[in-house]
Scaffold this motif. Structure first.
Motif, PDB file in Angstrom:
ATOM      1  N   ARG A 212       7.244   5.563   4.393  1.00  0.00           N
ATOM      2  CA  ARG A 212       6.643   6.833   4.827  1.00  0.00           C
ATOM      3  C   ARG A 212       5.181   6.634   5.229  1.00  0.00           C
ATOM      4  NH1 ARG A 212      10.082  10.786   2.488  1.00  0.00           N
ATOM      5  NH2 ARG A 212      11.052  10.088   0.552  1.00  0.00           N
ATOM      6  N   TRP A 213       4.547   5.658   4.621  1.00  0.00           N
ATOM      7  CA  TRP A 213       3.104   5.485   4.765  1.00  0.00           C
ATOM      8  C   TRP A 213       2.762   4.285   5.644  1.00  0.00           C
ATOM      9  CZ3 TRP A 213       1.712   9.864   2.778  1.00  0.00           C
ATOM     10  CH2 TRP A 213       2.464  10.412   1.723  1.00  0.00           C
ATOM     11  N   ALA A 214       3.704   3.890   6.501  1.00  0.00           N
ATOM     12  CA  ALA A 214       3.515   2.673   7.308  1.00  0.00           C
ATOM     13  C   ALA A 214       2.250   2.707   8.145  1.00  0.00           C
ATOM     14  CB  ALA A 214       4.734   2.459   8.203  1.00  0.00           C
ATOM     15  N   HIS A 215       1.854   3.883   8.596  1.00  0.00           N
ATOM     16  CA  HIS A 215       0.682   3.978   9.471  1.00  0.00           C
ATOM     17  C   HIS A 215      -0.485   4.721   8.807  1.00  0.00           C
ATOM     18  CE1 HIS A 215       3.271   2.447  12.612  1.00  0.00           C
ATOM     19  NE2 HIS A 215       4.140   3.416  12.388  1.00  0.00           N
ATOM     20  N   ASP A 216      -0.462   4.774   7.489  1.00  0.00           N
ATOM     21  CA  ASP A 216      -1.512   5.486   6.750  1.00  0.00           C
ATOM     22  C   ASP A 216      -2.299   4.479   5.914  1.00  0.00           C
ATOM     23  OD1 ASP A 216      -3.124   7.063   5.199  1.00  0.00           O
ATOM     24  OD2 ASP A 216      -1.559   8.459   4.589  1.00  0.00           O
ATOM     25  N   SER A 217      -3.502   4.172   6.351  1.00  0.00           N
ATOM     26  CA  SER A 217      -4.343   3.207   5.627  1.00  0.00           C
ATOM     27  C   SER A 217      -5.450   3.891   4.836  1.00  0.00           C
ATOM     28  CB  SER A 217      -4.955   2.206   6.614  1.00  0.00           C
ATOM     29  OG  SER A 217      -5.768   2.883   7.576  1.00  0.00           O
TER      30      SER A 217
ATOM     31  N   ARG B  48      -3.005  14.537   4.111  1.00  0.00           N
ATOM     32  CA  ARG B  48      -3.278  14.117   2.728  1.00  0.00           C
ATOM     33  C   ARG B  48      -2.007  13.530   2.130  1.00  0.00           C
ATOM     34  NH1 ARG B  48      -6.355  17.203  -2.342  1.00  0.00           N
ATOM     35  NH2 ARG B  48      -6.080  15.443  -3.756  1.00  0.00           N
ATOM     36  N   ASP B  49      -2.130  12.375   1.499  1.00  0.00           N
ATOM     37  CA  ASP B  49      -0.941  11.672   1.021  1.00  0.00           C
ATOM     38  C   ASP B  49      -0.375  12.250  -0.272  1.00  0.00           C
ATOM     39  OD1 ASP B  49      -3.161  10.838  -0.389  1.00  0.00           O
ATOM     40  OD2 ASP B  49      -2.946   8.705   0.081  1.00  0.00           O
ATOM     41  N   HIS B  50      -1.242  12.623  -1.200  1.00  0.00           N
ATOM     42  CA  HIS B  50      -0.762  13.164  -2.480  1.00  0.00           C
ATOM     43  C   HIS B  50      -1.850  14.047  -3.078  1.00  0.00           C
ATOM     44  CE1 HIS B  50      -3.401  10.586  -4.896  1.00  0.00           C
ATOM     45  NE2 HIS B  50      -3.170   9.654  -3.986  1.00  0.00           N
ATOM     46  N   PHE B  51      -1.477  14.795  -4.111  1.00  0.00           N
ATOM     47  CA  PHE B  51      -2.408  15.736  -4.736  1.00  0.00           C
ATOM     48  C   PHE B  51      -2.591  15.438  -6.221  1.00  0.00           C
ATOM     49  CE2 PHE B  51      -1.159  17.634  -0.835  1.00  0.00           C
ATOM     50  CZ  PHE B  51      -2.238  18.386  -0.413  1.00  0.00           C
ATOM     51  N   LEU B  52      -2.367  14.188  -6.580  1.00  0.00           N
ATOM     52  CA  LEU B  52      -2.455  13.779  -7.985  1.00  0.00           C
ATOM     53  C   LEU B  52      -3.851  13.965  -8.557  1.00  0.00           C
ATOM     54  CD1 LEU B  52      -1.190  12.396 -10.461  1.00  0.00           C
ATOM     55  CD2 LEU B  52      -1.708  10.191  -9.401  1.00  0.00           C
ATOM     56  N   PHE B  53      -4.891  13.776  -7.730  1.00  0.00           N
ATOM     57  CA  PHE B  53      -6.261  13.760  -8.233  1.00  0.00           C
ATOM     58  C   PHE B  53      -7.001  15.075  -8.063  1.00  0.00           C
ATOM     59  CE2 PHE B  53      -5.755   9.084  -7.199  1.00  0.00           C
ATOM     60  CZ  PHE B  53      -5.567   8.711  -8.519  1.00  0.00           C
ATOM     61  N   GLY B  54      -6.284  16.173  -7.776  1.00  0.00           N
ATOM     62  CA  GLY B  54      -6.936  17.473  -7.739  1.00  0.00           C
ATOM     63  C   GLY B  54      -7.479  17.831  -6.370  1.00  0.00           C
ATOM     64  N   ALA B  55      -8.400  18.799  -6.363  1.00  0.00           N
ATOM     65  CA  ALA B  55      -8.935  19.305  -5.100  1.00  0.00           C
ATOM     66  C   ALA B  55     -10.296  19.930  -5.322  1.00  0.00           C
ATOM     67  CB  ALA B  55      -7.969  20.335  -4.497  1.00  0.00           C
ATOM     68  N   GLY B  56     -11.042  20.089  -4.227  1.00  0.00           N
ATOM     69  CA  GLY B  56     -12.329  20.758  -4.282  1.00  0.00           C
ATOM     70  C   GLY B  56     -13.320  20.046  -5.181  1.00  0.00           C
ATOM     71  N   ARG B  57     -14.132  20.812  -5.872  1.00  0.00           N
ATOM     72  CA  ARG B  57     -15.154  20.234  -6.736  1.00  0.00           C
ATOM     73  C   ARG B  57     -14.574  19.668  -8.024  1.00  0.00           C
ATOM     74  NH1 ARG B  57     -20.120  24.688  -5.929  1.00  0.00           N
ATOM     75  NH2 ARG B  57     -20.108  24.563  -3.652  1.00  0.00           N
ATOM     76  N   ARG B  58     -13.305  19.925  -8.254  1.00  0.00           N
ATOM     77  CA  ARG B  58     -12.624  19.365  -9.427  1.00  0.00           C
ATOM     78  C   ARG B  58     -11.888  18.070  -9.081  1.00  0.00           C
ATOM     79  NH1 ARG B  58     -13.550  21.700 -14.667  1.00  0.00           N
ATOM     80  NH2 ARG B  58     -14.308  23.796 -14.272  1.00  0.00           N
ATOM     81  N   LEU B  59     -12.098  17.539  -7.899  1.00  0.00           N
ATOM     82  CA  LEU B  59     -11.454  16.303  -7.482  1.00  0.00           C
ATOM     83  C   LEU B  59     -11.877  15.161  -8.399  1.00  0.00           C
ATOM     84  CD1 LEU B  59      -9.639  15.452  -5.048  1.00  0.00           C
ATOM     85  CD2 LEU B  59     -11.724  14.706  -3.905  1.00  0.00           C
ATOM     86  N   CYS B  60     -10.914  14.363  -8.832  1.00  0.00           N
ATOM     87  CA  CYS B  60     -11.196  13.239  -9.730  1.00  0.00           C
ATOM     88  C   CYS B  60     -12.169  12.272  -9.079  1.00  0.00           C
ATOM     89  CB  CYS B  60      -9.902  12.521 -10.084  1.00  0.00           C
ATOM     90  SG  CYS B  60     -10.137  11.008 -11.033  1.00  0.00           S
TER      91      CYS B  60
ATOM     92  N   ARG C 216       0.841  -1.198   0.000  1.00  0.00           N
ATOM     93  CA  ARG C 216       0.000   0.000   0.000  1.00  0.00           C
ATOM     94  C   ARG C 216       0.878   1.251   0.000  1.00  0.00           C
ATOM     95  NH1 ARG C 216      -2.985  -1.149   4.221  1.00  0.00           N
ATOM     96  NH2 ARG C 216      -1.789   0.095   5.699  1.00  0.00           N
ATOM     97  N   GLY C 217       1.982   1.193   0.735  1.00  0.00           N
ATOM     98  CA  GLY C 217       2.930   2.307   0.730  1.00  0.00           C
ATOM     99  C   GLY C 217       3.561   2.511  -0.631  1.00  0.00           C
ATOM    100  N   CYS C 218       3.841   1.419  -1.350  1.00  0.00           N
ATOM    101  CA  CYS C 218       4.375   1.532  -2.717  1.00  0.00           C
ATOM    102  C   CYS C 218       3.396   2.272  -3.619  1.00  0.00           C
ATOM    103  CB  CYS C 218       4.659   0.148  -3.295  1.00  0.00           C
ATOM    104  SG  CYS C 218       6.109  -0.684  -2.622  1.00  0.00           S
ATOM    105  N   MET C 219       2.118   1.964  -3.459  1.00  0.00           N
ATOM    106  CA  MET C 219       1.082   2.616  -4.257  1.00  0.00           C
ATOM    107  C   MET C 219       1.033   4.105  -3.952  1.00  0.00           C
ATOM    108  SD  MET C 219      -2.986   1.708  -4.278  1.00  0.00           S
ATOM    109  CE  MET C 219      -3.266   2.351  -2.629  1.00  0.00           C
TER     110      MET C 219
END
Length: 547
Positions: free
Chosen positions: A407-412, A427-439, A345-348
């Motif tokens: 880094r994400w050992a305790h983040d499920s 928040r782990d990453h911002f790849l998918f956008g934010a707000g109402r434009r969130l993927c 999951r951390g790799c992902m």
């Protein structure tokens, strides 16, 4: 001699014109700080032709979590902290959900692409249709498709490892064509598959070019003929090909649905919505086409980045394989193993942080004047979320260019849960956008990435290729991205040596695919709707006239 009123008026007009021109390019008082400007250009001349994300990161280090760029007649506010994104794009999404004008991008898109649409009635209508088919409950229905295509990818990599990038692309594309249109993409040489990736790369190049920026900030240049603006002619040609592909996919699927010959897919709901709301085939084609882009490109680019990371950080693959062997043993991992595979999951998560394909995001636009941290944000300003700078902030992630799943050992959290977390730092990453434009397809992407990463590591060893001439290892350069300037990027193609971890695992990959072929017909399409796939019953309806 008395000066006529006409002369006075002319002088006043000329003076006013020069005054306004003199103000173009200047940073007004009260705006967020930023690099020094030049008259007319502002900071336009400082935007790099290549690897712009590195310059945006430097500016963030110098000017802080919010800074501004004056781009000719336009203002771009750059958000370079998780908290700033949470405060504005999330909490004030009612005024931060539009898009700045993208002249060439809209020519390529014919004004139909949801990604570039301004916030308004059409965008809200499309978003509602998409949400109904990509929400958490609906996303569960796609698991049989994900499982099938993943196993097809494993077999393809086993048999043709040198073409691993092509196999990854076919995996993500075929999964998406099934979800959207009800058919599988069988070959890495499929012309529509190649056209999709080629066309989207060119779209990204066009929208990220300096000429596109000039046409956005100096609209008067749009009056020049195509002979002097050849990229506009190129954009029109891209639109013609893109329209034929996207609308063609939609019309073919709509016809099969009306004849009762199509498998369940997203277009079931899209056809219903078109009948009910009366939008054009162009909009319908681009709704499904935009989802095809997102599902095909982002997932595949992230997975290519993951493979590159395995070559650069071989200790990661060894640790991941140890976890897989402990939890799964000789059986192929599946989604039920997610909770028991924290390192995978951390790799992902790390793949999406380390190689963010939306490297600078797609700018939002504010629809009315606002204020933040004491700075004025004017109506109409573009608002960029500086993905690369946040992902590589050493205060947020120690040694950020190191690929470190621990880094994400305790983040499920899932990507959706992390994006909605009230604590921006969680928040782990911002790849998918934010707000109402969130993927809205995050749930699907998470599953596709987990299945691909876990199963590829379970089945294969990833090693650096060796130069036959020198005998030295070929080490890919993590800094080399394509396109060199664009909205969406990915690693430049590289070589890798991918081998099965054992003959036993190789045979298991073959056996798993053999089981799946029993569910397919002679054309290698689904024989029947896969068990567990839930869709509302579809009753053929009279189609609206093509517009």
């Amino acid at each position: 001699m008395a000066i006529s009123a006409i002369t006075v008026g002319l002088v006043a007009t000329v003076f006013l014109l020069f005054y306004r021109l003199s103000r173009v390019g200047q940073r007004p008082k009260g705006y967020p700080p930023g690099p020094p400007t030049l008259p007319l250009l502002g900071n336009l001349h400082q935007i790099p032709k290549k690897q712009g994300h590195l310059q945006f990161q430097k500016w963030a280090e110098e000017y802080g979590p919010i800074y501004s760029l004056i781009l000719g007649t336009q203002v771009m506010v750059v958000l370079s902290s998780d908290q700033a994104i949470k405060d504005l794009l999330d909490k004030r999404s009612n005024i931060y959900s539009s898009r700045p004008e993208n002249y060439l991008g809209n020519i390529v898109s014919g004004g139909f692409r949801m990604l570039l649409m301004e916030y308004g009635e059409t965008w809200r209508m499309i978003r509602k249709v998409v949400h109904n088919s990509l929400n958490i409950k609906a996303a569960r229905a796609y698991v049989p498709y994900q499982d099938l295509e993943n196993k097809a990818m494993l077999l393809a990599i086993l048999e043709q490892p040198a073409f691993f990038i092509d196999h990854i692309r076919r995996y993500s594309n075929s999964l998406t064509t099934q979800m959207l249109f009800g058919f599988r993409t069988l070959s890495i040489d499929d012309p529509r598959l190649k056209q999709l990736f080629h066309g989207f790369e060119k779209f990204s190049e066009v929208t990220g070019s300096q000429l596109a920026a000039l046409l956005n900030v100096f609209p008067i240049l749009r009056y020049l003929p195509d002979a002097l603006v050849p990229m506009r002619k190129h954009s029109k040609e891209l639109h013609r090909k893109e329209y034929d592909l996207y609308v063609g996919h939609y019309l073919e699927t709509k016809k099969r649905l009306q004849e009762g010959k199509a498998k369940p897919c997203f277009c079931v709901d899209l056809v219903r919505a078109q009948v009910e709301l009366g939008f054009s085939d162009g909009i319908a084609g681009y709704v499904s086409g935009s989802l095809l882009e997102a599902g095909s490109d982002t997932t595949s680019a992230t997975l290519v980045g993951f493979v590159q990371a395995m070559l650069l950080f071989p200790e990661v693959s060894k640790a991941a394989q140890a976890e897989l062997d402990r939890v799964c043993g000789d059986r192929l991992p599946d989604l039920n193993d997610l909770r028991d595979l924290p390192y995978i999951r951390g790799c992902m998560k790390e793949s999406m942080r380390w190689m963010p394909t939306a490297i600078l995001g797609v700018p939002h636009a504010v629809i009315r004047d606002d204020e933040y941290m004491g700075y004025k944000i004017p109506k109409g300003a573009g608002v960029m979320w500086n993905v690369w700078a946040i992902h590589n902030d050493p205060k947020r992630h120690t040694d950020p260019r190191r690929f470190d799943p621990s880094r994400w050992a305790h983040d499920s959290q899932t990507s959706a849960e992390a994006a909605m977390n009230s604590d921006a730092s969680k928040r782990d990453h911002f790849l998918f956008g934010a707000g109402r434009r969130l993927c809205q397809g995050m749930h699907i992407a998470d599953r596709s990435l987990f299945l691909a990463i876990s199963r590829m590591l379970w089945a294969f060893d990833f090693e650096r290729a060796v130069d036959e001439g020198t005998g030295k290892e070929i080490v890919p350069d993590m800094k080399e991205l394509i396109p060199e300037s664009g909205l969406l990027v990915q690693p430049k193609p590289f070589q890798a040596s991918i081998k099965p971890r054992s003959e036993r695992k190789a045979n298991q990959v073959r056996e798993e695919w053999s089981k799946m072929t029993k569910l397919l017909d002679n054309d290698m399409q689904w024989e029947t709707v896969p068990e567990g796939l839930i869709w509302r019953d579809y009753e053929p309806v009279e189609a609206p006239a093509k517009t």
